[in-house]
Design a protein around this motif. Structure first.
Motif, PDB file in Angstrom:
ATOM      1  N   PRO A 251       0.809  -1.225   0.000  1.00 32.79           N
ATOM      2  CA  PRO A 251       0.000   0.000   0.000  1.00 32.79           C
ATOM      3  C   PRO A 251       0.839   1.271   0.000  1.00 32.79           C
ATOM      4  O   PRO A 251       0.396   2.306  -0.512  1.00 32.79           O
ATOM      5  CB  PRO A 251      -0.828  -0.126   1.287  1.00 32.79           C
ATOM      6  CG  PRO A 251      -0.068  -1.094   2.147  1.00 32.79           C
ATOM      7  CD  PRO A 251       0.584  -2.044   1.201  1.00 32.79           C
ATOM      8  N   GLN A 252       2.056   1.207   0.563  1.00 33.07           N
ATOM      9  CA  GLN A 252       2.906   2.395   0.570  1.00 33.07           C
ATOM     10  C   GLN A 252       3.349   2.774  -0.841  1.00 33.07           C
ATOM     11  O   GLN A 252       3.560   3.961  -1.146  1.00 33.07           O
ATOM     12  CB  GLN A 252       4.129   2.184   1.481  1.00 33.07           C
ATOM     13  CG  GLN A 252       5.159   1.191   0.990  1.00 33.07           C
ATOM     14  CD  GLN A 252       4.805  -0.259   1.323  1.00 33.07           C
ATOM     15  OE1 GLN A 252       3.645  -0.574   1.584  1.00 33.07           O
ATOM     16  NE2 GLN A 252       5.804  -1.117   1.335  1.00 33.07           N
ATOM     17  N   VAL A 257       2.650   6.496  -5.489  1.00 30.50           N
ATOM     18  CA  VAL A 257       2.250   6.689  -6.886  1.00 30.50           C
ATOM     19  C   VAL A 257       1.169   7.760  -6.999  1.00 30.50           C
ATOM     20  O   VAL A 257       1.180   8.584  -7.920  1.00 30.50           O
ATOM     21  CB  VAL A 257       1.756   5.346  -7.479  1.00 30.50           C
ATOM     22  CG1 VAL A 257       0.956   5.572  -8.750  1.00 30.50           C
ATOM     23  CG2 VAL A 257       2.936   4.424  -7.762  1.00 30.50           C
ATOM     24  N   GLU A 258       0.245   7.771  -6.048  1.00 30.65           N
ATOM     25  CA  GLU A 258      -0.858   8.740  -6.081  1.00 30.65           C
ATOM     26  C   GLU A 258      -0.575   9.982  -5.248  1.00 30.65           C
ATOM     27  O   GLU A 258      -1.415  10.875  -5.168  1.00 30.65           O
ATOM     28  CB  GLU A 258      -2.151   8.072  -5.594  1.00 30.65           C
ATOM     29  CG  GLU A 258      -2.604   6.896  -6.441  1.00 30.65           C
ATOM     30  CD  GLU A 258      -2.886   7.277  -7.885  1.00 30.65           C
ATOM     31  OE1 GLU A 258      -3.169   8.467  -8.134  1.00 30.65           O
ATOM     32  OE2 GLU A 258      -2.836   6.398  -8.754  1.00 30.65           O
ATOM     33  N   ALA A 259       0.615  10.040  -4.596  1.00 33.79           N
ATOM     34  CA  ALA A 259       1.006  11.191  -3.765  1.00 33.79           C
ATOM     35  C   ALA A 259      -0.052  11.487  -2.708  1.00 33.79           C
ATOM     36  O   ALA A 259      -0.471  12.638  -2.521  1.00 33.79           O
ATOM     37  CB  ALA A 259       1.280  12.410  -4.624  1.00 33.79           C
ATOM     38  N   ILE A 260      -0.473  10.440  -1.996  1.00 31.18           N
ATOM     39  CA  ILE A 260      -1.454  10.582  -0.915  1.00 31.18           C
ATOM     40  C   ILE A 260      -0.699  10.538   0.410  1.00 31.18           C
ATOM     41  O   ILE A 260      -0.148   9.491   0.783  1.00 31.18           O
ATOM     42  CB  ILE A 260      -2.517   9.463  -0.986  1.00 31.18           C
ATOM     43  CG1 ILE A 260      -3.282   9.557  -2.306  1.00 31.18           C
ATOM     44  CG2 ILE A 260      -3.464   9.534   0.200  1.00 31.18           C
ATOM     45  CD1 ILE A 260      -4.227   8.399  -2.545  1.00 31.18           C
ATOM     46  N   PRO A 315       8.664   4.582  -0.212  1.00 34.57           N
ATOM     47  CA  PRO A 315       9.597   5.000  -1.272  1.00 34.57           C
ATOM     48  C   PRO A 315       9.557   6.497  -1.493  1.00 34.57           C
ATOM     49  O   PRO A 315       8.634   7.179  -1.041  1.00 34.57           O
ATOM     50  CB  PRO A 315       9.082   4.246  -2.500  1.00 34.57           C
ATOM     51  CG  PRO A 315       7.629   4.055  -2.229  1.00 34.57           C
ATOM     52  CD  PRO A 315       7.499   3.862  -0.750  1.00 34.57           C
ATOM     53  N   PRO A 316      10.550   7.037  -2.223  1.00 33.71           N
ATOM     54  CA  PRO A 316      10.498   8.456  -2.598  1.00 33.71           C
ATOM     55  C   PRO A 316       9.291   8.717  -3.490  1.00 33.71           C
ATOM     56  O   PRO A 316       8.973   7.919  -4.377  1.00 33.71           O
ATOM     57  CB  PRO A 316      11.813   8.671  -3.345  1.00 33.71           C
ATOM     58  CG  PRO A 316      12.259   7.313  -3.773  1.00 33.71           C
ATOM     59  CD  PRO A 316      11.755   6.367  -2.734  1.00 33.71           C
ATOM     60  N   VAL A 317       8.622   9.815  -3.262  1.00 29.50           N
ATOM     61  CA  VAL A 317       7.321  10.050  -3.885  1.00 29.50           C
ATOM     62  C   VAL A 317       7.432  10.636  -5.286  1.00 29.50           C
ATOM     63  O   VAL A 317       6.768  10.158  -6.219  1.00 29.50           O
ATOM     64  CB  VAL A 317       6.465  10.968  -2.983  1.00 29.50           C
ATOM     65  CG1 VAL A 317       5.074  11.165  -3.593  1.00 29.50           C
ATOM     66  CG2 VAL A 317       6.356  10.375  -1.594  1.00 29.50           C
ATOM     67  N   GLY A 384       9.671   1.805  -6.226  1.00 33.62           N
ATOM     68  CA  GLY A 384       8.558   1.621  -5.308  1.00 33.62           C
ATOM     69  C   GLY A 384       8.804   0.607  -4.220  1.00 33.62           C
ATOM     70  O   GLY A 384       8.054   0.556  -3.237  1.00 33.62           O
ATOM     71  N   ARG A 385       9.837  -0.222  -4.362  1.00 35.03           N
ATOM     72  CA  ARG A 385      10.159  -1.199  -3.317  1.00 35.03           C
ATOM     73  C   ARG A 385      11.031  -0.589  -2.221  1.00 35.03           C
ATOM     74  O   ARG A 385      11.170  -1.149  -1.134  1.00 35.03           O
ATOM     75  CB  ARG A 385      10.895  -2.386  -3.951  1.00 35.03           C
ATOM     76  CG  ARG A 385      11.072  -3.573  -3.033  1.00 35.03           C
ATOM     77  CD  ARG A 385      11.829  -4.696  -3.697  1.00 35.03           C
ATOM     78  NE  ARG A 385      13.146  -4.271  -4.132  1.00 35.03           N
ATOM     79  CZ  ARG A 385      13.573  -4.300  -5.394  1.00 35.03           C
ATOM     80  NH1 ARG A 385      12.778  -4.741  -6.339  1.00 35.03           N
ATOM     81  NH2 ARG A 385      14.783  -3.881  -5.714  1.00 35.03           N
TER      82      ARG A 385
END
Length: 463
Positions: A251-252, A257-260, A315-317, A384-385
């Motif tokens: 989920p992170q 990915v969606e910058a939430i 991860p870095p956004v 993303g990992r």
């Protein structure tokens, strides 16, 4: 720069260059099998010559692509020992066998029968040559199977046990068919289909524009348009299912990915924003209300966990946010180009001569659109990992080598310079092959493009 960051950049440079070639060859092997079958089944002599000409040209392109993929893949695997020795120390009992299976069941199959496919026509029987093409195509698919099994296990580890800090296999079935593997495998095969289709479309359109193709390029263009038009919507469905699987297990990554940043119900789909890690918020947001929740939860009021729930473990956004939108944008572009091209081709009665030059130029301009989408997708997957190399279990910083950053920076510079030169040479050779006349192509071919074996009678080559 920090040695770990430099090592990550070096691995990113290697995988960026490497993935360009499997993204073509995985699907191109099966396209070659299609060309070969069309040649064997054609009743019209012109059609037989056209399909054989297409097969010959694209076999050479496949061989060139395969060679660069092998070389860059070997270089990439060396980095496990140079920059990431702790990786194999911790998970070598799982990663080693999977890499070994890839060599034993896939690479040897490809490399062995590629020679027959390249040099065996008119030297072995037609069915043996057809079988060789089929085995090469199967080898490329098996190679992707094993590599993606390992990569997916690093994303969603399963079937393991940890003894004295080392990972051991408890169930190979669970390791190979881990929760994300089916989605990643289908997603990659479809990505290769699109990448290959647009390479076929672009080069065929270029040949038609240059007037060096004859009717062969027209047949290839039509086949590639159909492949792209089918693969593009299928990829969107597969991507949606892959996203739902990622939301469940990582989920992170979806939050990045969606910058939430904050857990939100009815989260908007951001079309544009500049994620700000310092303020843990977004600047210049432009989004569609509730659409992210609708897509990811299939519920406009669905809840999506925010990045603040994963302190020091997300991860870095910014790179994920941008890479994902580049991937999706290129996917939409490929869908529109393939569908509009196929529709125009159908309206013109499948006659390429009636297709506007502007559309042929558009096809040529999108030759490498699949590369852009594939690289962006791999960045989403791999970045993303982070900060883990095995998701949730082993941090990247824990397995890095102690090589000085100056040494890593030096080799990084050499790698980048070499890869830029090789990529330019590859594109240059593709351009040369696409513009080369049949007579010149025969001169660099082991056997002439003609489908008339009578010309070989009495020659040592035919014997």
């Amino acid at each position: 720069m920090d040695a770990v960051v430099l090592a990550r950049v070096q691995f990113a440079a290697n995988i960026t260059f490497h993935i360009l070639f499997p993204s073509i060859s995985i699907a191109l092997g099966w396209v070659l099998l299609f060309f070969r079958l069309k040649h064997l089944r054609a009743r019209d002599s012109q059609a037989k010559r056209d399909w054989l000409k297409a097969y010959r040209l694209w076999t050479k392109i496949f061989a060139l692509t395969f060679a660069l993929g092998v070389v860059s893949g070997v270089t990439m695997s060396f980095q496990f020992g140079t920059n990431w020795p702790g990786y194999m120390e911790r998970v070598g009992n799982i990663a080693g066998p999977l890499l070994g299976y890839e060599v034993l069941t896939a690479f040897f199959l490809e490399a062995g029968f590629l020679g027959v496919m390249l040099f065996g026509h008119r030297r072995v029987g037609e069915m043996i040559h057809l079988a060789s093409t089929c085995l090469v195509a199967l080898g490329t698919l098996l190679s992707a199977f094993w590599i993606l099994a390992l990569n997916s296990w690093m994303q969603t580890p399963a079937g393991y046990e940890i003894v004295n800090g080392e990972f051991h296999a408890r169930s190979w079935l669970d390791i190979v068919f881990n929760p994300s593997f089916p989605y990643r495998f289908v997603h990659m095969v479809l990505a290769s289909s699109l990448t290959c289709a647009f390479l076929l479309i672009g080069i065929s359109a270029w040949q038609i524009l240059k007037g060096v193709s004859g009717s062969s390029a027209s047949r290839v263009l039509r086949s590639a348009l159909v492949l792209a038009a089918l693969a593009a919507p299928a990829q969107m469905v597969a991507g949606d299912l892959h996203g739902l699987n990622t939301l469940e297990h990582q989920p992170q990554k979806i939050a990045a990915v969606e910058a939430i940043w904050e857990t939100t119900r009815g989260a908007p789909l951001l079309l544009f924003a500049i994620p700000n890690s310092a303020t843990r918020s977004n600047d210049f947001e432009l989004g569609v209300p509730k659409l992210a929740s609708l897509i990811l939860r299939h519920d406009a009021g669905g809840e999506i966990r925010g990045l603040n729930e994963f302190p020091s473990a997300h991860p870095p956004v910014l790179p994920l946010f941008l890479a994902f939108r580049i991937m999706v944008g290129m996917g939409i572009l490929m869908l529109l180009v393939s569908w509009s091209g196929l529709w125009k081709h159908w309206r013109d009665g499948w006659e390429v001569g009636r297709m506007p030059r502007a559309m042929l130029k558009l096809f040529a301009a999108t030759t490498f659109a699949g590369w852009i989408a594939t690289v962006a997708g791999w960045y989403v997957t791999e970045i993303g990992r982070q900060p883990f190399i095995v998701s949730g279990l082993v941090r990247t910083s824990e397995v890095a080598s102690r090589v000085p950053s100056s040494s890593i920076g030096l080799t990084l510079g050499v790698y980048i310079a070499l890869y830029v030169a090789l990529l330019a040479a590859y594109v240059g050779v593709l351009k040369y092959m696409s513009e080369t006349s049949d007579k010149k192509l025969d001169a660099i071919s082991p056997v002439s493009l003609t489908d008339d074996p009578e010309q070989y009678q009495g020659s040592g080559e035919y014997a």
